[in-house]
Design a protein around this motif. Structure first.
Motif, short mmCIF file in Angstrom:
data_model
loop_
_atom_site.label_atom_id
_atom_site.label_comp_id
_atom_site.label_asym_id
_atom_site.label_seq_id
_atom_site.Cartn_x
_atom_site.Cartn_y
_atom_site.Cartn_z
N ARG A 7 0.83 -1.21 0.00
CA ARG A 7 0.00 0.00 0.00
C ARG A 7 0.86 1.26 0.00
NH1 ARG A 7 -4.77 -2.05 4.08
NH2 ARG A 7 -6.01 -3.05 2.44
N ARG A 8 1.94 1.25 0.75
CA ARG A 8 2.86 2.40 0.74
C ARG A 8 3.45 2.58 -0.65
NH1 ARG A 8 3.91 0.81 6.05
NH2 ARG A 8 5.60 -0.58 5.46
N GLU A 9 3.80 1.47 -1.26
CA GLU A 9 4.37 1.52 -2.60
C GLU A 9 3.36 2.06 -3.61
OE1 GLU A 9 6.48 -1.52 -5.75
OE2 GLU A 9 6.42 -2.08 -3.63
N ILE A 10 2.13 1.61 -3.52
CA ILE A 10 1.12 2.10 -4.46
C ILE A 10 0.78 3.56 -4.19
CG2 ILE A 10 -1.13 1.56 -3.37
CD1 ILE A 10 -1.78 0.19 -6.13
N ASN A 11 0.86 4.00 -2.94
CA ASN A 11 0.66 5.42 -2.63
C ASN A 11 1.70 6.28 -3.32
OD1 ASN A 11 -1.57 4.90 -1.03
ND2 ASN A 11 -0.45 5.02 0.90
N LEU A 12 2.94 5.81 -3.35
CA LEU A 12 4.00 6.55 -4.04
C LEU A 12 3.74 6.61 -5.54
CD1 LEU A 12 7.13 5.17 -2.13
CD2 LEU A 12 6.09 7.44 -1.90
N VAL A 13 3.30 5.51 -6.08
CA VAL A 13 2.96 5.48 -7.51
C VAL A 13 1.80 6.44 -7.79
CG1 VAL A 13 2.07 4.04 -9.39
CG2 VAL A 13 3.85 3.15 -7.87
N ASP A 14 0.79 6.42 -6.92
CA ASP A 14 -0.35 7.34 -7.09
C ASP A 14 0.08 8.80 -7.07
OD1 ASP A 14 -2.10 5.23 -7.35
OD2 ASP A 14 -2.90 5.38 -5.30
N GLU A 15 1.04 9.13 -6.21
CA GLU A 15 1.55 10.50 -6.17
C GLU A 15 2.20 10.87 -7.49
OE1 GLU A 15 4.13 11.05 -2.78
OE2 GLU A 15 2.60 10.31 -1.40
N GLU A 16 2.95 9.95 -8.06
CA GLU A 16 3.60 10.20 -9.36
C GLU A 16 2.56 10.34 -10.47
OE1 GLU A 16 6.88 10.84 -10.09
OE2 GLU A 16 6.97 10.94 -7.91
N ILE A 17 1.54 9.49 -10.43
CA ILE A 17 0.47 9.58 -11.42
C ILE A 17 -0.20 10.94 -11.35
CG2 ILE A 17 -1.83 8.70 -12.04
CD1 ILE A 17 -0.78 5.89 -11.25
N LEU A 18 -0.48 11.40 -10.13
CA LEU A 18 -1.13 12.71 -9.97
C LEU A 18 -0.25 13.83 -10.52
CD1 LEU A 18 -3.45 14.45 -9.03
CD2 LEU A 18 -2.43 14.45 -6.75
N LYS A 19 1.05 13.78 -10.22
CA LYS A 19 1.97 14.80 -10.75
C LYS A 19 1.96 14.79 -12.28
CE LYS A 19 5.17 14.65 -6.86
NZ LYS A 19 6.50 14.19 -6.41
N CYS A 20 1.98 13.60 -12.86
CA CYS A 20 1.97 13.49 -14.32
C CYS A 20 0.64 13.96 -14.90
CB CYS A 20 2.25 12.05 -14.73
SG CYS A 20 3.96 11.54 -14.47
N PHE A 21 -0.46 13.66 -14.21
CA PHE A 21 -1.77 14.11 -14.66
C PHE A 21 -1.84 15.63 -14.68
CE2 PHE A 21 -6.10 15.48 -13.56
CZ PHE A 21 -6.76 15.07 -14.72
N ILE A 22 -1.38 16.25 -13.62
CA ILE A 22 -1.40 17.72 -13.55
C ILE A 22 -0.53 18.31 -14.67
CG2 ILE A 22 -0.66 19.70 -12.16
CD1 ILE A 22 -1.57 17.99 -9.68
N LYS A 23 0.62 17.74 -14.89
CA LYS A 23 1.50 18.21 -15.96
C LYS A 23 0.83 18.03 -17.32
CE LYS A 23 6.15 17.64 -17.80
NZ LYS A 23 7.47 16.98 -17.64
N ARG A 24 0.16 16.90 -17.51
CA ARG A 24 -0.53 16.63 -18.77
C ARG A 24 -1.64 17.65 -19.00
NH1 ARG A 24 -4.10 14.00 -22.02
NH2 ARG A 24 -3.27 12.36 -23.37
N MET A 25 -2.40 17.97 -17.96
CA MET A 25 -3.50 18.92 -18.09
C MET A 25 -2.96 20.33 -18.34
SD MET A 25 -6.25 17.16 -18.07
CE MET A 25 -7.66 18.18 -17.63
N ASP A 26 -1.84 20.69 -17.73
CA ASP A 26 -1.21 21.99 -18.00
C ASP A 26 -0.83 22.10 -19.47
OD1 ASP A 26 -1.44 22.83 -15.35
OD2 ASP A 26 0.64 22.34 -14.84
N ILE A 27 -0.26 21.04 -20.00
CA ILE A 27 0.11 21.02 -21.42
C ILE A 27 -1.14 21.06 -22.29
CG2 ILE A 27 1.20 19.65 -23.25
CD1 ILE A 27 3.12 18.58 -21.00
N SER A 28 -2.17 20.35 -21.88
CA SER A 28 -3.43 20.34 -22.61
C SER A 28 -4.01 21.75 -22.73
CB SER A 28 -4.42 19.41 -21.91
OG SER A 28 -5.61 19.31 -22.62
N GLU A 29 -3.87 22.53 -21.66
CA GLU A 29 -4.34 23.91 -21.70
C GLU A 29 -3.58 24.71 -22.76
OE1 GLU A 29 -5.38 27.50 -18.62
OE2 GLU A 29 -3.76 26.12 -18.08
N LYS A 30 -2.27 24.52 -22.82
CA LYS A 30 -1.45 25.21 -23.82
C LYS A 30 -1.84 24.79 -25.23
CE LYS A 30 2.38 25.76 -20.63
NZ LYS A 30 3.71 25.30 -20.24
#
Length: 87
Positions: A7-30
């Motif tokens: 669960r700790r490991e998947i939490n870390l992965v989820d954090e990375e996914i969220l960071k990538c999602f936010i970056k993807r949406m920022d690019i999508s706006e551009k």
């Protein structure tokens, strides 16, 4: 590994996914802003299918799930782009 470690490991992965999602949406706006400037249609089915085919071929045993994930990501991006464009 025990369940708590996993669960700790998947939490870390989820954090990375969220960071990538936010970056993807920022690019999508551009991209949306670029589409406005260049009078380009919001949806490009050819590009979407190319992305989905690539994702499926690279994800092997998870191909049908990765396809669903990326369809969802693209749908969210298009929804957000519509908001940015004011559609």
């Amino acid at each position: 590994m025990n369940l708590e470690e996993l669960r700790r490991e998947i939490n870390l992965v989820d954090e990375e996914i969220l960071k990538c999602f936010i970056k993807r949406m920022d690019i999508s706006e551009k991209i949306a802003l670029g589409k406005i400037e260049n009078n380009i249609e919001l949806v490009n089915k050819t590009r979407e299918e190319e992305i989905l085919n690539k994702v499926e071929s690279e994800s092997k045993k998870y191909s049908k799930y990765s396809r669903k994930l990326f369809i969802t990501l693209m749908d969210l991006s298009k929804e957000f782009q519509r908001e940015v464009i004011g559609d």
